[in-house]
Structure formats: structure tokens, C-alpha cells
Motif scaffolding. Structure first.
Motif, PDB file in Angstrom:
ATOM      1  N   LYS A   1       7.063   3.723  10.105  1.00 42.25           N
ATOM      2  CA  LYS A   1       6.099   4.577  10.800  1.00 42.25           C
ATOM      3  C   LYS A   1       5.010   3.714  11.457  1.00 42.25           C
ATOM      4  O   LYS A   1       4.723   2.606  11.001  1.00 42.25           O
ATOM      5  N   THR A   2       4.444   4.219  12.528  1.00 43.04           N
ATOM      6  CA  THR A   2       3.492   3.413  13.290  1.00 43.04           C
ATOM      7  C   THR A   2       2.096   4.027  13.305  1.00 43.04           C
ATOM      8  O   THR A   2       1.911   5.214  13.019  1.00 43.04           O
TER       9      THR A   2
ATOM     10  N   THR B   1      -5.310   3.931  12.125  1.00 40.24           N
ATOM     11  CA  THR B   1      -4.990   5.352  11.923  1.00 40.24           C
ATOM     12  C   THR B   1      -3.492   5.528  12.100  1.00 40.24           C
ATOM     13  O   THR B   1      -2.934   5.174  13.147  1.00 40.24           O
ATOM     14  N   TRP B   2      -2.828   6.033  11.045  1.00 35.09           N
ATOM     15  CA  TRP B   2      -1.377   6.244  11.079  1.00 35.09           C
ATOM     16  C   TRP B   2      -1.081   7.515  11.854  1.00 35.09           C
ATOM     17  O   TRP B   2      -1.684   8.569  11.602  1.00 35.09           O
ATOM     18  N   THR B   3      -0.168   7.429  12.806  1.00 36.98           N
ATOM     19  CA  THR B   3       0.062   8.500  13.770  1.00 36.98           C
ATOM     20  C   THR B   3       0.557   9.790  13.112  1.00 36.98           C
ATOM     21  O   THR B   3       0.075  10.875  13.432  1.00 36.98           O
TER      22      THR B   3
ATOM     23  N   PHE C   1      -3.987   9.558   8.586  1.00 37.92           N
ATOM     24  CA  PHE C   1      -4.706   8.799   7.550  1.00 37.92           C
ATOM     25  C   PHE C   1      -5.220   7.483   8.125  1.00 37.92           C
ATOM     26  O   PHE C   1      -4.524   6.809   8.886  1.00 37.92           O
ATOM     27  N   THR C   2      -6.472   7.114   7.763  1.00 37.49           N
ATOM     28  CA  THR C   2      -7.076   5.880   8.268  1.00 37.49           C
ATOM     29  C   THR C   2      -7.495   4.994   7.105  1.00 37.49           C
ATOM     30  O   THR C   2      -8.073   5.482   6.135  1.00 37.49           O
ATOM     31  N   ASN C   3      -7.187   3.707   7.220  1.00 37.85           N
ATOM     32  CA  ASN C   3      -7.635   2.749   6.203  1.00 37.85           C
ATOM     33  C   ASN C   3      -7.675   1.353   6.819  1.00 37.85           C
ATOM     34  O   ASN C   3      -7.192   1.152   7.928  1.00 37.85           O
ATOM     35  N   VAL C   4      -8.266   0.396   6.073  1.00 33.83           N
ATOM     36  CA  VAL C   4      -8.281  -0.984   6.568  1.00 33.83           C
ATOM     37  C   VAL C   4      -7.178  -1.797   5.895  1.00 33.83           C
ATOM     38  O   VAL C   4      -6.842  -1.574   4.723  1.00 33.83           O
ATOM     39  N   TYR C   5      -6.627  -2.747   6.649  1.00 37.55           N
ATOM     40  CA  TYR C   5      -5.525  -3.588   6.189  1.00 37.55           C
ATOM     41  C   TYR C   5      -5.795  -5.046   6.536  1.00 37.55           C
ATOM     42  O   TYR C   5      -6.433  -5.335   7.548  1.00 37.55           O
ATOM     43  N   ARG C   6      -5.295  -5.939   5.678  1.00 35.48           N
ATOM     44  CA  ARG C   6      -5.612  -7.362   5.828  1.00 35.48           C
ATOM     45  C   ARG C   6      -4.934  -7.991   7.043  1.00 35.48           C
ATOM     46  O   ARG C   6      -3.750  -7.818   7.283  1.00 35.48           O
TER      47      ARG C   6
ATOM     48  N   TRP D   1       0.809  -1.217   0.000  1.00 35.99           N
ATOM     49  CA  TRP D   1       0.000   0.000   0.000  1.00 35.99           C
ATOM     50  C   TRP D   1       0.841   1.265   0.000  1.00 35.99           C
ATOM     51  O   TRP D   1       0.446   2.287   0.564  1.00 35.99           O
ATOM     52  N   GLY D   2       2.022   1.169  -0.659  1.00 34.34           N
ATOM     53  CA  GLY D   2       2.848   2.360  -0.835  1.00 34.34           C
ATOM     54  C   GLY D   2       3.191   3.017   0.480  1.00 34.34           C
ATOM     55  O   GLY D   2       3.563   2.339   1.441  1.00 34.34           O
ATOM     56  N   ASN D   3       3.025   4.339   0.529  1.00 36.66           N
ATOM     57  CA  ASN D   3       3.367   5.075   1.741  1.00 36.66           C
ATOM     58  C   ASN D   3       2.135   5.559   2.501  1.00 36.66           C
ATOM     59  O   ASN D   3       2.161   6.605   3.146  1.00 36.66           O
ATOM     60  N   GLN D   4       1.051   4.762   2.433  1.00 37.57           N
ATOM     61  CA  GLN D   4      -0.150   5.102   3.204  1.00 37.57           C
ATOM     62  C   GLN D   4       0.160   5.258   4.686  1.00 37.57           C
ATOM     63  O   GLN D   4      -0.514   5.999   5.399  1.00 37.57           O
TER      64      GLN D   4
END
Ligand SMILES: [Zn+2]
Ligand SMILES: [Zn+2]
Length: 236
Positions: A173-174, A195-197, A201-206, A164-167
Motif C-alpha cells: 500500500k502507498t 499519510t497512507w492513502t 492514517f498519518t505517522n512519522v517514519y525513519r 510498524w505492522g499494518n500502519q
């Protein structure tokens, strides 16, 4: 039942020390052994632990069983016509637990392991909708283990299947897990909402969906408890 995406914990023949980060830590089956393979033979599986560690384990190989199934909702197991009498959700995702003492009383895994209903009552476990029910000892006598790994509150970073690139804001990054959920009707408790600190940015991951794991934890969180001997042994 042996499929990639199943969430597991250490099982009865475990002799691998803290490879899993300690009893109760969760991993995902990401690969099935094949007959004739030297590195990953038949009746073994590869587990991607939530910590990021990855190793293969015996699921019947030479009669030994290293793992137990803690959740099979991520591979799409469900009981569409059964309502959980604990959380009232229609269509139990994952294993179904049915009280043998009460008329028409069912629980999902989350509710069963959270001690919903009388813990003196004996339940039957249905691993899938086609399984024969297996009688469990009453929970009051059970050994209760803390579940740990990628659950709500865990601090995570990109993991082995990250695509997912640099999402996430860049390598290293955490972020924080804010929810564990299913993917449409395909799978349950199989993706983590993060949510990336840095970026917010917020997304769902497997996290088990289709046997893929996009994350690993930097700091595990608490995912409730489970009764060790009530979980099915993987591969048996
Ligand atoms: Zn429930
Ligand atoms: Zn009952």
C-alpha cells in the motif's frame, strides 16, 4: 565524518550507472565497512537508496570516492549558537555556510542551496561544529543538480527497516510524504511524515534516524537543488 544516517548522492568516482536512479537521487548510509570483511571491507559503506536499491560503495577504498554528503543533519550535526540569516532558524541543523564577504552572515544548507544571498559571494562550508571552514567557489559558477527522492510529495511504501505492522494498510500500500522533519533534538530532517492513502492514517517514519530507513519511494519527488562541487566527498 562517517556515520550511519548520513544522506548522500553520487560522488566524484561514481561508475555505477543508474544504481542510484540517476544523478541527484538520494540515499542513506546504513552500514559501515569493517576491516577484514569480505562483503563490506574497510573504507566502504552500504547505501540504501530512497528507491529501495541497496549496494556498497567506496569511501576511500583503493583511493576512490563514490559518494558526496548531501545532508548530515540526520546524524545530529548542528551549530546550536548560529542563526541562519535566510530562514532565521536558531541553531543550524546540518552543514553551516558562512559568507566570507559579509560580517556575521550564515546560512543553513537548505537556504544556501536555494540561492539565498548574493550568489557571487564566496562562502566557507563548515561540515560540523568542529570542522575547519573550507572555501567554496561562488555559487554563480556552480553546477546545479536537482535533488530527488523521499521529499514532500513523494509517493512511498514500506521499505527495508519497516517495523510498524499494518500502519500502512498492508504490504504494497502507498502513501504521500507531507513533511520531512527532525526527531526531537536528536536528529534533523531524519523522519518523514506520511499519510497512507487507503486508511488516511498519518505517522512519522525513519529516513536516516539512527541509520534506519522505513520507506522507499514508488514515485520520487523534487527536493530542491544542490551545487555538486560544494558538497563534501564522503570519507575524505
Ligand atoms: Zn536557513
Ligand atoms: Zn555576503
Amino acid at each position: 565524518m562517517l556515520e550511519v544516517g548520513i544522506r548522500v548522492v553520487r560522488g566524484p568516482d561514481w561508475k555505477w550507472g543508474p544504481q542510484d536512479d540517476g544523478e541527484g537521487h538520494v540515499g542513506t548510509v546504513v552500514e559501515l565497512g569493517r576491516p577484514g570483511s569480505a562483503t563490506s571491507p574497510d573504507k566502504t559503506v552500504v547505501v540504501q537508496w530512497d528507491s529501495g536499491a541497496k549496494t556498497n560503495y567506496r569511501v576511500g577504498y583503493q583511493g576512490a570516492y563514490d559518494l558526496r554528503v548531501v545532508d548530515n543533519a540526520p546524524i545530529g550535526v548542528k551549530h546550536p549558537n548560529i542563526i541562519c540569516d535566510g530562514c532565521k532558524r536558531q541553531g543550524i541543523a546540518g552543514m553551516r555556510w558562512k559568507c566570507t564577504r559579509c560580517e556575521d552572515y550564515d546560512l543553513c544548507t537548505i537556504c544556501y542551496m536555494a540561492d539565498v544571498h548574493d550568489v557571487n559571494h564566496v562562502f566557507q562550508r563548515f561540515e560540523t561544529a568542529n570542522s575547519v571552514g573550507e572555501e567554496m567557489p561562488p555559487r554563480i559558477d556552480g553546477a546545479k543538480i536537482q535533488l530527488r527522492g523521499i521529499f514532500v510529495g513523494a509517493k512511498v511504501m514500506r521499505g527495508p527497516d519497516w517495523d510498524w505492522g499494518n500502519q500502512d494498510g498492508g504490504e504494497g500500500k502507498t502513501g504521500r510524504v507531507i513533511d520531512i522533519r527532525g526527531w526531537d533534538n536528536e536528529s534533523g530532517r531524519s523522519v518523514a511524515n506520511v499519510t497512507w492513502t487507503g486508511s488516511g492514517f498519518t505517522n512519522v517514519y525513519r529516513l536516516g534516524h539512527k541509520g534506519k530507513v522505513d520507506l522507499k519511494y514508488v514515485q520520487a519527488s523534487f527536493g530542491g537543488f544542490y551545487y555538486r562541487d560544494h558538497l563534501p566527498v564522503l570519507g575524505k
